[in-house]
Design an enzyme around this catalytic site. Sequence first.
Site, PDB file in Angstrom:
ATOM      1  N   ASP A 199      26.795 -68.604 -78.617  1.00 37.08           N
ATOM      2  CA  ASP A 199      27.397 -69.034 -77.355  1.00 37.08           C
ATOM      3  C   ASP A 199      28.718 -68.302 -77.081  1.00 37.08           C
ATOM      4  O   ASP A 199      29.605 -68.286 -77.942  1.00 37.08           O
ATOM      5  CB  ASP A 199      27.667 -70.541 -77.478  1.00 37.08           C
ATOM      6  CG  ASP A 199      28.070 -71.178 -76.163  1.00 37.08           C
ATOM      7  OD1 ASP A 199      27.231 -71.238 -75.259  1.00 37.08           O
ATOM      8  OD2 ASP A 199      29.238 -71.603 -76.042  1.00 37.08           O
ATOM      9  N   HIS A 242      19.402 -72.801 -69.115  1.00 36.16           N
ATOM     10  CA  HIS A 242      20.008 -74.087 -68.767  1.00 36.16           C
ATOM     11  C   HIS A 242      21.304 -73.946 -67.973  1.00 36.16           C
ATOM     12  O   HIS A 242      21.885 -74.953 -67.595  1.00 36.16           O
ATOM     13  CB  HIS A 242      20.272 -74.867 -70.059  1.00 36.16           C
ATOM     14  CG  HIS A 242      21.277 -74.150 -70.920  1.00 36.16           C
ATOM     15  ND1 HIS A 242      20.998 -72.942 -71.522  1.00 36.16           N
ATOM     16  CD2 HIS A 242      22.557 -74.437 -71.238  1.00 36.16           C
ATOM     17  CE1 HIS A 242      22.066 -72.524 -72.174  1.00 36.16           C
ATOM     18  NE2 HIS A 242      23.032 -73.419 -72.025  1.00 36.16           N
ATOM     19  N   ASP A 243      21.773 -72.722 -67.759  1.00 33.62           N
ATOM     20  CA  ASP A 243      23.040 -72.505 -67.052  1.00 33.62           C
ATOM     21  C   ASP A 243      22.867 -72.044 -65.615  1.00 33.62           C
ATOM     22  O   ASP A 243      23.866 -71.752 -64.952  1.00 33.62           O
ATOM     23  CB  ASP A 243      23.876 -71.454 -67.799  1.00 33.62           C
ATOM     24  CG  ASP A 243      24.476 -72.009 -69.070  1.00 33.62           C
ATOM     25  OD1 ASP A 243      24.639 -73.240 -69.165  1.00 33.62           O
ATOM     26  OD2 ASP A 243      24.789 -71.208 -69.976  1.00 33.62           O
ATOM     27  N   ASP A 294      21.430 -72.670 -81.644  1.00 34.40           N
ATOM     28  CA  ASP A 294      22.583 -72.255 -80.855  1.00 34.40           C
ATOM     29  C   ASP A 294      23.805 -72.351 -81.755  1.00 34.40           C
ATOM     30  O   ASP A 294      24.036 -73.384 -82.379  1.00 34.40           O
ATOM     31  CB  ASP A 294      22.747 -73.197 -79.653  1.00 34.40           C
ATOM     32  CG  ASP A 294      23.107 -72.458 -78.393  1.00 34.40           C
ATOM     33  OD1 ASP A 294      24.107 -71.732 -78.422  1.00 34.40           O
ATOM     34  OD2 ASP A 294      22.395 -72.615 -77.378  1.00 34.40           O
ATOM     35  N   GLU A 314      25.482 -64.285 -76.338  1.00 36.30           N
ATOM     36  CA  GLU A 314      25.766 -64.492 -74.917  1.00 36.30           C
ATOM     37  C   GLU A 314      27.017 -63.682 -74.588  1.00 36.30           C
ATOM     38  O   GLU A 314      28.057 -63.844 -75.236  1.00 36.30           O
ATOM     39  CB  GLU A 314      26.007 -65.968 -74.633  1.00 36.30           C
ATOM     40  CG  GLU A 314      26.117 -66.210 -73.146  1.00 36.30           C
ATOM     41  CD  GLU A 314      26.618 -67.609 -72.792  1.00 36.30           C
ATOM     42  OE1 GLU A 314      26.327 -68.063 -71.681  1.00 36.30           O
ATOM     43  OE2 GLU A 314      27.315 -68.229 -73.613  1.00 36.30           O
TER      44      GLU A 314
HETATM   45  C1  NOJ Z   1      27.541 -71.196 -72.431  1.00 37.58           C
HETATM   46  C2  NOJ Z   1      26.486 -72.253 -72.536  1.00 37.58           C
HETATM   47  O1  NOJ Z   1      25.227 -71.694 -72.303  1.00 37.58           O
HETATM   48  C3  NOJ Z   1      26.845 -73.330 -71.543  1.00 37.58           C
HETATM   49  O2  NOJ Z   1      25.827 -74.257 -71.354  1.00 37.58           O
HETATM   50  C4  NOJ Z   1      28.117 -73.971 -72.010  1.00 37.58           C
HETATM   51  O3  NOJ Z   1      28.531 -74.914 -71.053  1.00 37.58           O
HETATM   52  C5  NOJ Z   1      29.224 -72.946 -72.223  1.00 37.58           C
HETATM   53  N1  NOJ Z   1      28.772 -71.751 -72.872  1.00 37.58           N
HETATM   54  C6  NOJ Z   1      30.315 -73.533 -73.076  1.00 37.58           C
HETATM   55  O4  NOJ Z   1      29.837 -73.728 -74.377  1.00 37.58           O
END
Ligand code: NOJ
Length: 560
Positions: free
Chosen positions: A201, A332-333, A100, A255
């Site tokens: 990210d 994970h989000d 990441d 992302e």
């Molecule tokens: C996206 C990530 O997937 C998430 O877990 C994170 O909290 C935010 N970006 C900030 O880095």
Amino acid sequence: MTKQTYWYKEGVFYQIWPRSFKDGNGDGMGDLFGVIEKLDYIKSLNVDGIWFSPLYPSPGADCGYDISDYMDIAAEFGGMEAFQRMLEEAHARGLKVIMDLVVNHTSDEHEWFQKSRERIDPYTDYYVWRPAKKNGKLPNNWDSMFEGKAWQWDDVRKEYYLHLFAIKQPDLNMDNPLVREEVKKILKFWLDLGVDGFREDVITFISKEEGLPDAFPLPGYTGISKYNHGPHIHEYLQEFRRDVLSHYDCMTLAEAPLVSPRLALTYIGPDADKGCGADIDMMIQFQCMCADCFYSDYMPLPFSLRKLKKAFSSWQAGLRGKAWNMLYLGNHDHPRVISRYGSEEYRVESGKMLAAAYLFQQGTPFIYQGQELGMTNWYPARIDMYEDVQTLNQHLKDPEKKRLKLYHRASRDSARTPVQWTDGPNAGFTEGTPWFYVNENYKEINAAAQETDPDSLLNFYRKAVALRKSLPVVRDGSYREFKKWSGRLYAYERVLGEERLLVICSFSKKETAFRLPKACRGKAGTLLLKNYDGTGDIAADGKDLLKLKPYEMRVYRFGG
Ligand code: NOJ
């Protein structure tokens, strides 16, 4: 330049969120020792690579997405030595490893920030600093995603700094060429060590509009139009590509909040290649995560299959022949997909159906840890049991009971409980005290029980992934959706030459009928994958009308 082989187009990835995957040293926290122990398990899923959520040293304000050193591995995960061993062992099994890359922001405990707040060069302009306005107001009206407004006063520097996420995550100033040099050093460091690529990210946030102007107010998201897909984004990504990435046969995955297929092509389409490769190889879009909410999980709406299908189909059609899709059902989000789009009551059936719904599309699928086991949402009794900074800052003005109900449905902590390996203590995740709660359903839902059951979801995933990889039509075939208007059925075909794959998925608890599309009527179809006993091939003189049980799925092959 190094020749790119686009190896990721052949593969399927597994995502590890390290804190909760497997503890190998008994301290209660998942680590690389645990990952090494489970590499054979990962390989047994027939996947080809692993994406690791951040493994770097971090104070943990956002579970690792707040990095304090980009060139090291956190001691709690086993440090650099364990990482190198893991990398070697993964590669020995033919598994790629992607890291990441979190460079929109750092931790406020990163040395760069500590020096920047003291105006020590060259770090003075590494972050986005602004004085207070004359009237004492904040520099602009932007919101942060996690903690109130996007500006935090710093008493050392006597200025505000921008944080689009938590207060402890100050945004880097990517307009500063020195910061871009740092990013390139990070990329090079990990690539030279042997990693195979990066998931980047919120990378579309790194270029902010000049002057940081006020934005039209959008509850919770004011400002996003001023920094998402900003003015220099392509230039910066091209710089990373030209100076570093193009010298390695690696993969990048961006992302990208609020991206349409058309906009995605400006990053990953043929025109995005300015001579040394496109900005990025694949994008993580969010539409497929919004079938039961309005943009954010915290703005819930009833689940709409039509919305989900539109997301799937618009990306399949939009990138066809021009760029490559990344496919996923959770990470994970987001809360667990069975609890959102499937059914906890028909957990195994709907888990299999959901897998088929995305695994046979064109693109590179990602499986999030525990998804292959059918792990479901977590329903704690109290708000203070939650851990996540995003969750704990949502709807603060609502009464506690209402908040808890919303968190049960929307919190990403549901995806962050430890992976359930066995029905023993702590679900076999650790021999110590787990850093986080284990979902109480581990006695029923765990890997050990599923290993020995040929009909388990785990074994289904193994089979489905292997099947996907054995069929060229899945990689290269055309895509067409049937019954677009149906609120119960998702059915699509993939066609390559004589070979036709038909995927039928029921998203309903009710029995649902599906008439075979014209091209399949009167033809023999081989049933390749199913989630109920008692169904079989279709004979050439067989019936056209299929009756599907709750959450039933079938994959047929015609011709070929
Ligand atoms: C996206 C990530 O997937 C998430 O877990 C994170 O909290 C935010 N970006 C900030 O880095």
